[in-house]
Design a protein around this motif. Structure first.
Motif, PDB file in Angstrom:
ATOM      1  N   VAL A  31       0.857  -1.182   0.000  1.00 54.70           N
ATOM      2  CA  VAL A  31       0.000   0.000   0.000  1.00 54.70           C
ATOM      3  C   VAL A  31       0.894   1.233   0.000  1.00 54.70           C
ATOM      4  O   VAL A  31       1.690   1.435   0.911  1.00 54.70           O
ATOM      5  N   TYR A  32       0.766   2.025  -1.039  1.00 50.02           N
ATOM      6  CA  TYR A  32       1.473   3.302  -1.138  1.00 50.02           C
ATOM      7  C   TYR A  32       0.474   4.377  -0.721  1.00 50.02           C
ATOM      8  O   TYR A  32      -0.695   4.309  -1.076  1.00 50.02           O
ATOM      9  N   GLY A  33       0.942   5.386  -0.002  1.00 52.40           N
ATOM     10  CA  GLY A  33       0.004   6.404   0.439  1.00 52.40           C
ATOM     11  C   GLY A  33       0.658   7.741   0.719  1.00 52.40           C
ATOM     12  O   GLY A  33       1.856   7.834   0.956  1.00 52.40           O
ATOM     13  N   ALA A  34      -0.179   8.771   0.686  1.00 51.48           N
ATOM     14  CA  ALA A  34       0.233  10.124   1.035  1.00 51.48           C
ATOM     15  C   ALA A  34      -0.913  10.748   1.826  1.00 51.48           C
ATOM     16  O   ALA A  34      -2.081  10.604   1.460  1.00 51.48           O
ATOM     17  N   VAL A  35      -0.564  11.414   2.928  1.00 48.71           N
ATOM     18  CA  VAL A  35      -1.575  12.036   3.792  1.00 48.71           C
ATOM     19  C   VAL A  35      -1.225  13.500   3.973  1.00 48.71           C
ATOM     20  O   VAL A  35      -0.081  13.853   4.255  1.00 48.71           O
ATOM     21  N   GLU A  36      -2.221  14.361   3.816  1.00 48.39           N
ATOM     22  CA  GLU A  36      -2.039  15.783   4.056  1.00 48.39           C
ATOM     23  C   GLU A  36      -2.150  16.011   5.562  1.00 48.39           C
ATOM     24  O   GLU A  36      -3.185  15.691   6.160  1.00 48.39           O
ATOM     25  N   ILE A  72       4.982  18.345  -1.474  1.00 57.69           N
ATOM     26  CA  ILE A  72       6.282  17.922  -0.959  1.00 57.69           C
ATOM     27  C   ILE A  72       6.046  16.597  -0.252  1.00 57.69           C
ATOM     28  O   ILE A  72       5.317  16.533   0.737  1.00 57.69           O
ATOM     29  N   ILE A  73       6.653  15.552  -0.772  1.00 56.36           N
ATOM     30  CA  ILE A  73       6.477  14.218  -0.208  1.00 56.36           C
ATOM     31  C   ILE A  73       7.759  13.840   0.524  1.00 56.36           C
ATOM     32  O   ILE A  73       8.842  13.867  -0.053  1.00 56.36           O
ATOM     33  N   GLN A  74       7.615  13.494   1.799  1.00 53.79           N
ATOM     34  CA  GLN A  74       8.768  13.102   2.597  1.00 53.79           C
ATOM     35  C   GLN A  74       8.963  11.595   2.487  1.00 53.79           C
ATOM     36  O   GLN A  74       8.053  10.824   2.757  1.00 53.79           O
ATOM     37  N   VAL A  75      10.142  11.181   2.039  1.00 54.20           N
ATOM     38  CA  VAL A  75      10.454   9.764   1.855  1.00 54.20           C
ATOM     39  C   VAL A  75      11.722   9.423   2.626  1.00 54.20           C
ATOM     40  O   VAL A  75      12.501  10.293   2.979  1.00 54.20           O
ATOM     41  N   HIS A  81      13.365   4.927  -3.759  1.00 53.37           N
ATOM     42  CA  HIS A  81      13.015   6.344  -3.621  1.00 53.37           C
ATOM     43  C   HIS A  81      14.079   7.229  -4.266  1.00 53.37           C
ATOM     44  O   HIS A  81      13.787   8.324  -4.721  1.00 53.37           O
ATOM     45  N   ASN A  82      15.332   6.752  -4.285  1.00 47.53           N
ATOM     46  CA  ASN A  82      16.450   7.548  -4.787  1.00 47.53           C
ATOM     47  C   ASN A  82      16.994   7.032  -6.112  1.00 47.53           C
ATOM     48  O   ASN A  82      18.097   7.367  -6.493  1.00 47.53           O
ATOM     49  N   SER A  83      16.250   6.219  -6.807  1.00 42.36           N
ATOM     50  CA  SER A  83      16.715   5.617  -8.050  1.00 42.36           C
ATOM     51  C   SER A  83      16.955   6.683  -9.125  1.00 42.36           C
ATOM     52  O   SER A  83      16.219   7.672  -9.213  1.00 42.36           O
ATOM     53  N   LEU A  84      17.971   6.462  -9.940  1.00 44.88           N
ATOM     54  CA  LEU A  84      18.253   7.388 -11.033  1.00 44.88           C
ATOM     55  C   LEU A  84      17.216   7.278 -12.143  1.00 44.88           C
ATOM     56  O   LEU A  84      17.050   8.195 -12.941  1.00 44.88           O
ATOM     57  N   ASN A  85      16.508   6.149 -12.211  1.00 42.02           N
ATOM     58  CA  ASN A  85      15.494   5.942 -13.243  1.00 42.02           C
ATOM     59  C   ASN A  85      14.135   6.513 -12.858  1.00 42.02           C
ATOM     60  O   ASN A  85      13.197   6.443 -13.641  1.00 42.02           O
ATOM     61  N   MET A  93       7.516  17.333  -5.206  1.00 46.92           N
ATOM     62  CA  MET A  93       8.908  17.439  -4.773  1.00 46.92           C
ATOM     63  C   MET A  93       9.157  16.363  -3.734  1.00 46.92           C
ATOM     64  O   MET A  93       8.288  16.051  -2.933  1.00 46.92           O
ATOM     65  N   LYS A  94      10.345  15.841  -3.733  1.00 48.31           N
ATOM     66  CA  LYS A  94      10.729  14.778  -2.814  1.00 48.31           C
ATOM     67  C   LYS A  94      11.640  15.367  -1.749  1.00 48.31           C
ATOM     68  O   LYS A  94      12.610  16.038  -2.050  1.00 48.31           O
ATOM     69  N   ALA A  95      11.312  15.122  -0.476  1.00 48.59           N
ATOM     70  CA  ALA A  95      12.169  15.540   0.635  1.00 48.59           C
ATOM     71  C   ALA A  95      12.616  14.282   1.357  1.00 48.59           C
ATOM     72  O   ALA A  95      11.791  13.491   1.796  1.00 48.59           O
TER      73      ALA A  95
END
Length: 123
Positions: A31-36, A72-75, A81-85, A93-95
């Motif tokens: 399960v992938y998710g993002a919460v405000e 801004i998504i914190q990972v 998460h840091n893949s070059l592809n 934006m990734k933080a």
């Protein structure tokens, strides 16, 4: 979720181990998710793998649903998460998750980078 072979007793002579065919079948869901944080509104998706391809698809779906906002998504520092592809949509934006030590040098750098990036976006 999965199926486990039930092992039952088998009649054998002393000293001979019974041979049983094992048929394990497991299905994994990620399960992938993002919460405000302020409103608690969430966006969740189930995927079959935990990799760069699925994470990229999640970001695309997330960015297309909330296309008018900058996110801004914190990972954390996991490899995919840091893949070059990995291609990140324009409104996301990734933080990276800083270390847990509040006074550490890496934490100060991450906070400073986020502040500079947000100032550039406001201009």
């Amino acid at each position: 979720m999965g199926l486990h072979t039930i092992r039952r007793r088998k009649l054998r002579r002393n000293g001979i181990k019974p041979q049983v065919q094992v048929l394990w079948d497991f299905t994994y869901l990620w399960v992938y998710g993002a919460v405000e944080p302020l409103t608690g509104e969430g966006f969740f998706y189930e995927f079959t793998h935990l990799d760069t391809v699925c994470f990229e698809k999640f970001l695309e779906l997330f960015a297309s649903k909330y296309h008018e906002d900058l996110h801004i998504i914190q990972v954390d520092n996991v490899g995919f998460h840091n893949s070059l592809n990995l291609s990140i949509p324009e409104n996301v934006m990734k933080a990276l998750w800083a270390s847990l030590q509040s006074g550490s040098k890496s934490n100060r750098k991450a906070v400073g980078l986020c502040k500079r990036t947000i100032k550039m976006v406001e201009i």
